[in-house]
Every structure is written in C-alpha cells, then in structure tokens.
Design a protein around this motif. Structure first.
Motif, PDB file in Angstrom:
ATOM      1  N   VAL B  37       0.851  -1.196   0.000  1.00 51.33           N
ATOM      2  CA  VAL B  37       0.000   0.000   0.000  1.00 51.33           C
ATOM      3  C   VAL B  37       0.883   1.240   0.000  1.00 51.33           C
ATOM      4  CG1 VAL B  37      -0.293   0.277   2.523  1.00 51.33           C
ATOM      5  CG2 VAL B  37      -2.115   1.001   0.984  1.00 51.33           C
ATOM      6  N   ARG B  39       1.889   5.127   0.910  1.00 54.47           N
ATOM      7  CA  ARG B  39       1.751   5.973   2.095  1.00 54.47           C
ATOM      8  C   ARG B  39       2.151   7.393   1.726  1.00 54.47           C
ATOM      9  NH1 ARG B  39       1.614   5.438   7.706  1.00 54.47           N
ATOM     10  NH2 ARG B  39       2.929   6.871   8.865  1.00 54.47           N
ATOM     11  N   GLY B  40       1.310   8.347   2.085  1.00 56.49           N
ATOM     12  CA  GLY B  40       1.651   9.753   1.866  1.00 56.49           C
ATOM     13  C   GLY B  40       2.372  10.260   3.101  1.00 56.49           C
ATOM     14  N   GLY B  42       0.954   9.778   6.117  1.00 54.54           N
ATOM     15  CA  GLY B  42       0.468   8.957   7.237  1.00 54.54           C
ATOM     16  C   GLY B  42      -0.447   9.726   8.169  1.00 54.54           C
ATOM     17  N   SER B 102      -7.187  20.215   5.545  1.00 54.82           N
ATOM     18  CA  SER B 102      -6.812  21.317   6.440  1.00 54.82           C
ATOM     19  C   SER B 102      -5.390  21.284   6.979  1.00 54.82           C
ATOM     20  CB  SER B 102      -7.759  21.344   7.638  1.00 54.82           C
ATOM     21  OG  SER B 102      -9.066  21.401   7.207  1.00 54.82           O
ATOM     22  N   HIS B 117     -12.487  16.344   1.385  1.00 56.08           N
ATOM     23  CA  HIS B 117     -13.312  17.539   1.170  1.00 56.08           C
ATOM     24  C   HIS B 117     -12.570  18.754   1.718  1.00 56.08           C
ATOM     25  CE1 HIS B 117     -14.563  15.657   4.990  1.00 56.08           C
ATOM     26  NE2 HIS B 117     -14.462  16.876   5.446  1.00 56.08           N
ATOM     27  N   LYS B 346     -20.429  21.225   9.295  1.00 53.84           N
ATOM     28  CA  LYS B 346     -20.257  21.922   8.005  1.00 53.84           C
ATOM     29  C   LYS B 346     -21.436  21.557   7.119  1.00 53.84           C
ATOM     30  CE  LYS B 346     -15.193  21.519   7.407  1.00 53.84           C
ATOM     31  NZ  LYS B 346     -14.172  20.834   6.620  1.00 53.84           N
TER      32      LYS B 346
HETATM   33  C1  LIG Z   1      -4.874  17.904  10.774  1.00 59.01           C
HETATM   34  C2  LIG Z   1      -5.680  17.176   9.750  1.00 59.01           C
HETATM   35  C3  LIG Z   1      -6.612  17.844   9.009  1.00 59.01           C
HETATM   36  C4  LIG Z   1      -7.384  17.176   8.062  1.00 59.01           C
HETATM   37  N1  LIG Z   1      -8.301  17.874   7.353  1.00 59.01           N
HETATM   38  C5  LIG Z   1      -9.081  17.242   6.475  1.00 59.01           C
HETATM   39  C6  LIG Z   1     -10.050  17.954   5.720  1.00 59.01           C
HETATM   40  O1  LIG Z   1     -10.188  19.168   5.852  1.00 59.01           O
HETATM   41  N2  LIG Z   1     -10.826  17.253   4.842  1.00 59.01           N
HETATM   42  C7  LIG Z   1     -10.685  15.902   4.690  1.00 59.01           C
HETATM   43  O2  LIG Z   1     -11.422  15.321   3.899  1.00 59.01           O
HETATM   44  N3  LIG Z   1      -9.742  15.219   5.355  1.00 59.01           N
HETATM   45  C8  LIG Z   1      -8.950  15.846   6.245  1.00 59.01           C
HETATM   46  N4  LIG Z   1      -7.997  15.148   6.934  1.00 59.01           N
HETATM   47  C9  LIG Z   1      -7.773  13.751   6.603  1.00 59.01           C
HETATM   48  C10 LIG Z   1      -6.684  13.621   5.529  1.00 59.01           C
HETATM   49  O3  LIG Z   1      -6.831  14.599   4.548  1.00 59.01           O
HETATM   50  C11 LIG Z   1      -6.762  12.279   4.785  1.00 59.01           C
HETATM   51  O4  LIG Z   1      -6.746  11.222   5.678  1.00 59.01           O
HETATM   52  C12 LIG Z   1      -5.613  12.131   3.768  1.00 59.01           C
HETATM   53  O5  LIG Z   1      -5.851  10.941   3.048  1.00 59.01           O
HETATM   54  C13 LIG Z   1      -4.246  12.064   4.427  1.00 59.01           C
HETATM   55  O6  LIG Z   1      -3.247  12.178   3.441  1.00 59.01           O
HETATM   56  P1  LIG Z   1      -1.770  11.627   3.645  1.00 59.01           P
HETATM   57  O7  LIG Z   1      -0.916  12.234   2.624  1.00 59.01           O
HETATM   58  O8  LIG Z   1      -1.349  11.793   5.062  1.00 59.01           O
HETATM   59  O9  LIG Z   1      -1.959  10.085   3.293  1.00 59.01           O
HETATM   60  P2  LIG Z   1      -1.850   8.756   4.167  1.00 59.01           P
HETATM   61  O10 LIG Z   1      -2.563   8.967   5.459  1.00 59.01           O
HETATM   62  O11 LIG Z   1      -0.458   8.314   4.201  1.00 59.01           O
HETATM   63  O12 LIG Z   1      -2.706   7.793   3.240  1.00 59.01           O
HETATM   64  C14 LIG Z   1      -4.090   7.982   3.100  1.00 59.01           C
HETATM   65  C15 LIG Z   1      -4.622   7.066   2.033  1.00 59.01           C
HETATM   66  O13 LIG Z   1      -4.124   7.524   0.784  1.00 59.01           O
HETATM   67  C16 LIG Z   1      -3.431   6.483   0.130  1.00 59.01           C
HETATM   68  N5  LIG Z   1      -2.325   7.090  -0.609  1.00 59.01           N
HETATM   69  C17 LIG Z   1      -1.454   8.037  -0.205  1.00 59.01           C
HETATM   70  N6  LIG Z   1      -0.587   8.309  -1.194  1.00 59.01           N
HETATM   71  C18 LIG Z   1      -0.914   7.516  -2.225  1.00 59.01           C
HETATM   72  C19 LIG Z   1      -0.371   7.308  -3.524  1.00 59.01           C
HETATM   73  N7  LIG Z   1       0.678   7.993  -3.988  1.00 59.01           N
HETATM   74  N8  LIG Z   1      -0.944   6.382  -4.320  1.00 59.01           N
HETATM   75  C20 LIG Z   1      -2.021   5.671  -3.906  1.00 59.01           C
HETATM   76  N9  LIG Z   1      -2.572   5.829  -2.687  1.00 59.01           N
HETATM   77  C21 LIG Z   1      -2.024   6.743  -1.866  1.00 59.01           C
HETATM   78  C22 LIG Z   1      -2.970   5.552   1.223  1.00 59.01           C
HETATM   79  O14 LIG Z   1      -2.767   4.242   0.733  1.00 59.01           O
HETATM   80  C23 LIG Z   1      -4.146   5.630   2.169  1.00 59.01           C
HETATM   81  O15 LIG Z   1      -5.175   4.780   1.761  1.00 59.01           O
HETATM   82  C24 LIG Z   1      -7.205  15.783   7.862  1.00 59.01           C
HETATM   83  C25 LIG Z   1      -6.254  15.105   8.612  1.00 59.01           C
HETATM   84  C26 LIG Z   1      -5.495  15.779   9.543  1.00 59.01           C
HETATM   85  C27 LIG Z   1      -4.478  15.042  10.340  1.00 59.01           C
END
Ligand SMILES: Cc1cc2nc3c(=O)[nH]c(=O)nc-3n(C[C@H](O)[C@H](O)[C@H](O)COP(=O)(O)OP(=O)(O)OC[C@H]3O[C@@H](n4cnc5c(N)ncnc54)[C@H](O)[C@@H]3O)c2cc1C
Ligand SMILES: NC(=O)c1ccc[n+]([C@@H]2O[C@H](COP(=O)([O-])OP(=O)(O)OC[C@H]3O[C@@H](n4cnc5c(N)ncnc54)[C@H](OP(=O)(O)O)[C@@H]3O)[C@@H](O)[C@H]2O)c1
Lengths: 246, 439
Positions: B37, B39-40, B42, B102, B117, B346
């Motif tokens: 899988v 990971r971005g 996390g 965010s 979103h 929201k």
């Molecule tokens: C402080 C904070 C604020 C947030 N605000 C919002 C918000 O306003 N709106 C909202 O909807 N969510 C929000 N989230 C949730 C967040 O946006 C999502 O969980 C997002 O997926 C996290 O991205 P990440 O890069 O950390 O990915 P990860 O947490 O590492 O991965 C998330 C998912 O994306 C997949 N993924 C990542 N990179 C790739 C890639 N290159 N190819 C294929 N799959 C990939 C992973 O396999 C996993 O399933 C927030 C989270 C936090 C901690």
C-alpha cells in the motif's frame, strides 16, 4: 546569476543542494544516471525558482568528462561552482574479497570519475573567482576498517586529490576548495540501517555546505562533532582496534 | 525496513515493512507481493496506509512539480507533493487548488485516495472532482494512465479508492483562481445544536467558508451552544507565503502527548474555548493560510488525548433527517455519559453518493471523543442511529467502523469491492482499513 554544476544531483545530498542553490537563484547543470529522476527535478526547480536547469543523464562508471564539460559550458556559458556529490557504496558486501567488477565500480564512481570531471573543469575553476569546488568524502575513509574497504580507500584517495586541487588553486584567482568528511546522512544510502550515531538531514547538510561557499576551508567534518568521534577512533590503540567490529 | 506505524487517532499500530524509494528505478521495481500500500504523510486518522505484516511504500520523495499551465489552469505533480508545497507555488501566482484538506503536509496522493473535502463543499465538491488525470503503478499491470476518458473505470476506482488500485505516481489537477489575498473572518454565537444546523444551512451560500464549533463536553446538558465561523476572501496586499513550522508525526514518540482531555477537564476547556471564540468575534482579517490550513498551529490538540488517543465520528446527515436526528443524538449522548472533546458542523451540497466517497447533500457533523469503553458503546449506538436516518460515516476518519455498518450505509461498498477484484484478482494492495472493511 551564479552557475553551478552538480554531479550526483538526483537524490540525497545532491538533490538537496540543487534545491538550495536554485532557491538562491543559481542556474544549474545536473548530472546523474537516470533521466526519469533528473527531468522531474529540473521541472520542479524551474517552476518554483524560475532558474534555468539543464540535465544530463550519464553513468559515471563510464564517464565522459569531456562531454559533461562541453554540455555544461554550452548550457550555462561558464561555471562558478562544481560540486562532486555522487558516491556509491555497498556496505553489505564491501568487507573482504568482492568481485573485480565491484572493485572497479566503486573506485571509478567514487574516485577516478570524480578526478576526470574535476580535471576537465580545471581551466574554468582556475578562473572562477568567487566560485567553489566541493567534494563529498566520508568519515568511513578516516581510519581503514574491515567494512567499506574499497569505498573507504576510494574516498581517501578523493580527499588526497582535493588537497592537491586546493594547493593548485591556492595562488590563482579561482575557485575555493571545500572537501567534506561526511557523517551519516538521512538518505537512501543508509535507509533502514541501524546507525550508531544520528544522521543529518540532507537539507541541513546542503545548508551548511552552501553557507561555507567562498571559504578556503579545505577538509572538514560535517557535522563538525564527527571530528571528536573520529579523533577518538583514530586514537584507539591497534591492539584494541583490531578486535572491534566497527 | 521493519517499522511500527500508528494511526493518527492512535487506535491501530502495526509492524510492517517500509520502503521509501527516492529513484524511479527503485519505485518501479516493487514486486508483486500481497499487503502492498502507498503511504503519503500517514496523516489519516485510521490505518489506511499500512497493515500488520504488509509493505508500505512511502511516497514522500516523489514530491516534485512537473508542469504548470497558468493560462489553462492546471498543474501536474508527483503524488507525494504536499498541499503546503503547492500553496507556496500557487498562491503567489494567484491560483489555488479548489479543494484542500486542512493540513499542510497532507499529500496529493492522500487527497486523491481519500477523496477529501475542503472548506466549501457546496461550491467545490470533493478533491476527486478536480483530478484531470493520473498515472498509476501496479506491479502486475505496470504504469497505467487513467482519466475520465482513458481507463475511466480504473480512474473512478482510484479516486477515493484508499490506495487499493495501486500507487498513484503523478496527477494533473485543475486549479482555481484565488478569490482574494486575505480573509475576513467573523464568529456568530449559536445557542443550541438546532440553531447551529439551521444557521449553517442558511449561511452556506453566502460565504467562502463556514463551520460551526459546538460545545457537547457536558453529556448531561448537551445543548450544543457554540459559534459559527464564517469567512470571506477579500482583496488585500499580496499574500505573504509564510513557512509552516511544525509537522504532525503520529509515529514519533512525543513527550507532549499527555492526556489532558478528561470528563472533569473537558467542560472547562470547551467553555474557555467558546468564550475566546466569542470574545474575538470580529470581523477580523486573517492570513489566507489560516483559512486553508486551520489545523496548522493547533497540532497540540491531538496530543491532549494522550497515548490512548481518540475516536472520531464524522457523519453526513441528509438535511430532511436533521430534525429527528438531533434529539435522538442528545438522548444517546446523555445515556452513555461521554463528554465530546470537539464538535464541528459543516454543510455539504450537490455531491453524489458513489463507492465509499464521503460526498452528498446534507450536514457533515463531527465528534471527537477520548477512546474508552463508554465512547465505543456510544459510537456503536450512534452507528445504528446514523444508519437509520440514511447518514454516511466517513471511513477514513473512524477506526472502529465495521464492514457491516459500512455495507448498510454505503450503496457503493459492493461496487468498490467488485471493481477492485476485477482489476486485481490477487488483491495485492491492502491496508488495515481495507481488511476491516472487507474490501
Ligand atoms: C490535521 C488534519 C486535518 C485534516 N483535514 C481534512 C479535511 O479538511 N478534509 C478531509 O477530507 N480530510 C482531512 N484530513 C484527513 C486527511 O486529509 C486524509 O486522511 C488524507 O488521506 C491524508 O493524506 P496523507 O498524505 O497523510 O496520506 P496517508 O494517510 O499516508 O494515506 C491515506 C490514504 O491515501 C493512500 N495514498 C497516499 N498516497 C498515495 C499514492 N501515492 N498512491 C495511492 N494511494 C495513496 C494511502 O494508501 C491511504 O489509503 C485531515 C487530517 C489531519 C491530520
Ligand atoms: N548517506 C550517507 O550516510 C553518507 C555518509 C558519508 C558520505 N556520504 C557521501 O555523500 C555523498 C552523497 O551521499 P547520498 O547519501 O546523498 O547519496 P545518494 O542518496 O545515493 O545519491 C547519490 C547521487 O549520486 C548519483 N549517482 C550515483 N552513482 C552514479 C553513477 N554511476 N552515475 C551517475 N550518477 C550517480 C545518484 O543518482 P543515480 O542513482 O540516478 O545514478 C544520486 O543522484 C556520496 O558521495 C556519499 O558517498 C554519504
């Protein structure tokens, strides 16, 4: 605009240096072996910093230093800084007899290719007032051990060559020479390895290297505290040192 | 390298293999093994980017901007690029991503795979709506280009597909013009949950961003009084693109991770927060980044749950169900006696229900509670309520949500599972999240 050539620019410290110099407005000529890594980096730096970035995919194992020089000069119109950052190690096998091909590869990439490239640019470096010649050595070269045998030897050879370059350039209005005995860097080279000392982030290493531009520092440790570690290691008496698995 | 990963809510910890390639040849050499899988950063609340015994591929090094067309308004990036990096490049050019989560270190890959979103759902919808095309890597299929017109089915499965179709390498994203360089923000008091839903519904078309913060910290008097923050972008001096300091790292030990949120403290903390919110009611000018990344600078919030962590339930309640929902929600909250640390609301408008996308019409209602037996009982009870009113729970936010609840809430569960099986019969890609949801 300053003009910088980075050999080994697509990853790790070389990439961090490319980003740092682009942020300072340098036009860049970047060399590494894979165009797939170089092209995105060039795009990124051009878009973010508005600098000209030219890349050349070339394997240093089969280096054509003349070609690198020719392409760099035609892209940049001259060279102020030459940074030789590429390196190749194989710590898992470089302990005892290894294949002749591997010995050749390690000596070529870490030492002879580097010498060829610097040698090709010496005319430019001799006139590059305010410019810099930067080399990447390693703490692994400070005291020979049963690990990194060939790598350590090649880096020690490189250190010797940089010392000579510093001497050769000393009385000319040319580039200043900085050679770094680098400690661990948080890059692919050590990814996943259990390290006895903390690793430096490549961005921090790049910032330190660029901060020393213009200085005639010769060889120094990066980070500086490695001086203490390596001095202590060098002071370990042979009867004890030969028993150590380091 | 063997690594322990923990989800942001601290609910799931797994030991897995972690690779963080920094060169294309290493990324494309990833072999076909189960449990892969991407990971971005996390930052998903749930374990979406790792699984026990699986292999996570970190994409942080693939974070370069490949092309930018300011006239046609699109940008092409590698999937590991963060929203913060794009902010720094786009804002000075008067452009922005239409939808942004965010936090500045969230990656584009995470935004696509989570179909996140942003600040104004009614205007911009979800992230996936603005993805013009992408490139995906799957060890069995190689590199595939997908867009609404090319490999459209795969494209559809990849948007909001939680990384289960493969590794997103690159994406082309549509851009929007920046409405203004500054933000005028204002807070409006509300006396109850009912008033908050009513006002959020009424104001949603009038402003650029709006959300309600509500106080449900005392479960025995859950009025839900609080305030609504509304914001409009306005023209101002050229935006100063400041550097973002801290970055949330759920996997690093952190001495600041101390449990402060408890039944005894939460009512006081919430009361104080409400008073502060109302005292600085505004209108006031704030930097644009405060609108786009409101969580920046508030990272300590996650630490205040301590090591045991928290549980979040974010549900999209259809508008017609709201009147019946509120009293029933209150009754269950009081019955379980669980203080809510954070409650937000929201408005969502004009979205479509599809696969496991958190998208549709209604109100997005979020509660965070300290993890514990009572909290889980409350959330399980709310699962029934949510299902009965036709609400959907955001799956990337809630670590305890069961496959059964998801099946009942999302008509697209089967379609996603079948689509994944058809594309990848071996199902090489998977995470703790996909296992729990039986995808
Ligand atoms: C402080 C904070 C604020 C947030 N605000 C919002 C918000 O306003 N709106 C909202 O909807 N969510 C929000 N989230 C949730 C967040 O946006 C999502 O969980 C997002 O997926 C996290 O991205 P990440 O890069 O950390 O990915 P990860 O947490 O590492 O991965 C998330 C998912 O994306 C997949 N993924 C990542 N990179 C790739 C890639 N290159 N190819 C294929 N799959 C990939 C992973 O396999 C996993 O399933 C927030 C989270 C936090 C901690
Ligand atoms: N990392 C450490 O802990 C550490 C410690 C001490 C010293 N050093 C030294 O510091 C320097 C930088 O290390 P790093 O960790 O940043 O290295 P890295 O991440 O492995 O990057 C090395 C760079 O050199 C290029 N390169 C390597 N072999 C090449 C070849 N044959 N032809 C063309 N380009 C080549 C690589 O690109 P391609 O792969 O595409 O070719 C890459 O751009 C090296 O000299 C290393 O020996 C590193």
């Amino acid at each position: 605009m300053k003009r910088s050539v980075i050999i080994g620019a697509s990853a790790g410290l070389g990439r961090a240096l490319a980003e740092r110099l682009a942020a300072l407005g340098h036009n860049l000529f970047l060399v590494a072996s894979d165009q797939r890594d170089l092209a995105p980096l060039a795009g990124d730096l051009t878009i973010r910093f508005g600098v000209d970035v030219t890349v050349l995919a070339a394997d240093l194992y089969r280096v054509d230093a003349g070609l690198i020089r020719e392409r760099a000069l035609s892209a940049l119109g001259g060279v102020d800084n030459l940074l030789l950052i590429a390196g190749f190690s194989a710590p898992a096998i470089d302990r005892g007899a290894i294949t002749p091909e591997m010995v050749d590869r390690m000596i070529t990439i870490n030492l002879s290719a580097m010498i060829q490239v610097v040698n090709a640019f010496l005319p430019e470096l001799a006139n590059a007032q305010g410019g810099n010649l930067v080399g990447a050595g390693s703490v692994a070269a400070v005291r020979g051990r049963r690990s990194n045998m060939v790598y350590g030897a090649a880096k020690r050879g490189l250190e010797g060559y940089f010392e000579s370059c510093r001497h050769w350039l000393a009385n000319k209005a040319g580039a200043r020479v900085q050679f770094y005995r680098l400690g661990y860097l948080e890059t692919q080279m050590v990814f996943g390895q259990k390290l006895p000392f903390p690793a430096l982030h490549p961005d921090a290493a790049a910032a330190a290297i660029v901060a020393h531009f213009g200085q005639d520092t010769g060889t120094r440790y990066l980070p500086r505290w490695w001086w203490l570690v390596m001095t202590l290691i060098r002071l370990i008496p042979w009867v004890i040192f030969k028993r150590l698995e380091i | 390298m063997k690594t322990h990963f923990t989800s942001l809510d601290r609910h799931v910890s797994c030991e897995c293999d972690y690779h963080e390639p920094d060169r294309w040849r290493n990324l494309l050499a990833i072999g076909a093994e189960p449990g892969l899988v991407a990971r971005g950063s996390g930052l998903s609340y749930v374990a979406a980017s790792f699984s026990e015994g699986g292999t996570s591929i970190g994409m942080r090094q693939f974070n370069r901007i490949l092309a930018l067309n300011e006239q046609a308004r699109w940008i092409e990036v590698e999937a590991g690029v963060t929203l913060g990096k794009l902010y720094h490049v786009l804002i000075p050019r008067g452009l922005q991503l239409p939808v942004q989560a965010s936090y500045h270190t969230i990656t584009v890959g995470g935004c696509i795979a989570g179909n996140v979103h942003g600040k104004n759902h009614g205007r911009e919808g979800v992230f996936g709506r603005h993805v013009l095309g992408l490139e995906l890597f799957h060890p069995r299929h190689g590199v595939i280009t997908a867009s609404p017109t090319e490999n459209a089915e795969l494209f559809d499965l990849t948007i909001g597909g939680f990384g289960l179709t493969g590794i997103i390498l690159r994406a082309r994203l549509a851009l929007a013009p920046l409405d203004g360089a500054e933000v005028e923000e204002q807070t409006i008091p509300v006396g109850s949950l009912e008033e908050a839903f009513r006002e959020v519904g009424r104001l949603q078309n009038e402003v650029d961003m709006l959300y309600a913060w509500l106080d449900l910290a005392n479960p025995h008097r859950p009025t839900g009084a609080g305030f609504i923050t509304i914001a409009r972008t306005v023209s101002g001096p050229p935006v100063k693109v400041e550097a973002f300091g801290e970055r949330l790292e759920p996997n690093r030990p952190d001495w600041r991770r101390q449990r402060v949120f408890r039944a005894a403290t939460l009512p006081w903390i919430n009361r104080l927060y409400r008073q502060m919110g109302l005292r600085h009611a505004g209108p006031r000018r704030v930097p644009l980044s405060a609108l786009l990344f409101p969580a920046v600078g508030k990272e300590f919030y996650f630490h205040l749950f301590g090591e045991p962590g928290f549980l979040e339930q974010q549900v999209l309640i259809p508008s017609p169900a709201v009147d019946g929902y509120i009293p029933e929600f209150r009754r269950r909250l009081t019955r379980h006696g669980v203080p809510v640390a954070l409650t937000t609301l929201k408005a969502f408008k004009g979205g479509r229900r599809h696969l496991l996308h958190y998208d549709g019409d209604g109100f997005s209602f979020t509660i965070d509670v300290c993890d514990g037996r009572n909290a889980r009982a409350l959330l399980a009870d709310l699962d029934d309520l949510n299902t009965s009113v036709g609400a959907m729970t955001c799956v990337i936010k809630d670590s305890r949500l069961s496959a059964e609840v998801v099946r009942r809430q999302y008509i697209g569960w089967g379609e996603l599972r079948d689509g994944l099986a058809a594309f990848d019969p071996e199902r090489l890609f998977g995470s703790a999240l996909s296992k729990r949801l039986e995808l």
